[in-house]
Design a protein around this motif. Structure first.
Motif: not given
Length: 209
Positions: A74-94
């Motif tokens: 479900e787009y926010k508007a136009g071509n813009v949508t939410s993207v969610f990230f799971a990223i390990r930064i300095r050994g910790r999942e965020r």
């Protein structure tokens, strides 16, 4: 040449569910903003918890999904949508949320790289725009506003719709000032308070617009 805005962090700390949904709509009532374009949201990002990441993943079938990333169908508007990230930064999942303009196909990967670059640096690595967004998000609604919203005659027409914040000036006392006009000294004096608030209860006491 790309005309997409730079990636910018708009909330300090880890947003709760209510804060997350408030940030999803933070430009809703901003004067002069076209709500159908999605442009004001494009490239904004903030940190969330694992529970909010998985809640949003289960809310709707994702537009796309790959390791550590998915986009909302479900787009926010136009071509813009939410993207969610799971990223390990300095050994910790965020976990993070960002608004990406998918007319620029590499934008999700570029945002992921920008988040990593920002979060592995110090406060000094934040851009002026990111610092202003952090200060705005952490400032109580009683001490910020929109120029011309309640008293149009108090501001020149060219400043109407711009964000204002209360500041103390020696010899003048407490006055309203355009957020964009804060001096480097005024910004730096507010940043320690911003980060102190973000550490308390994971930023739960910060108030997004």
């Amino acid at each position: 040449m790309s005309t997409h805005p730079p990636f910018r962090k708009v909330f300090e700390g880890i947003a709760t569910r209510s804060q997350m949904f408030a940030l999803f709509n933070r430009h809703r009532d901003k004067p002069g903003v076209d709500p159908l374009s999605g442009v004001p949201y494009a490239s904004e990002w903030f940190e969330i918890s694992a529970s909010e990441y998985h809640f949003m993943l289960g809310l709707l079938p994702p537009l796309f999904q790959r390791t550590g990333m998915f986009g909302m169908s479900e787009y926010k508007a136009g071509n813009v949508t939410s993207v969610f990230f799971a990223i390990r930064i300095r050994g910790r999942e965020r976990w993070f949320h960002g608004f990406c303009d998918l007319s620029d196909k590499p934008s999700p990967d570029a945002m992921r790289a920008a988040i990593i670059a920002h979060e592995t640096g110090a406060v000094d690595s934040m851009t002026r725009e990111e610092k202003l967004e952090a200060i705005w998000s952490a400032t109580h609604a009683d001490f910020r506003g929109i120029a011309g919203e309640t008293n149009p005659d108090a501001w020149p027409p060219e400043h109407h719709g711009k964000r204002t914040i209360l500041v103390y000036t020696v010899g003048q006392g407490t006055t309203l000032k355009l957020l964009q006009d804060l001096t480097d000294e005024e910004i730096d004096s507010r940043m320690p308070a911003v980060h102190a608030r973000s550490r308390r209860k994971g930023g739960n006491d910060a108030k997004p617009s």
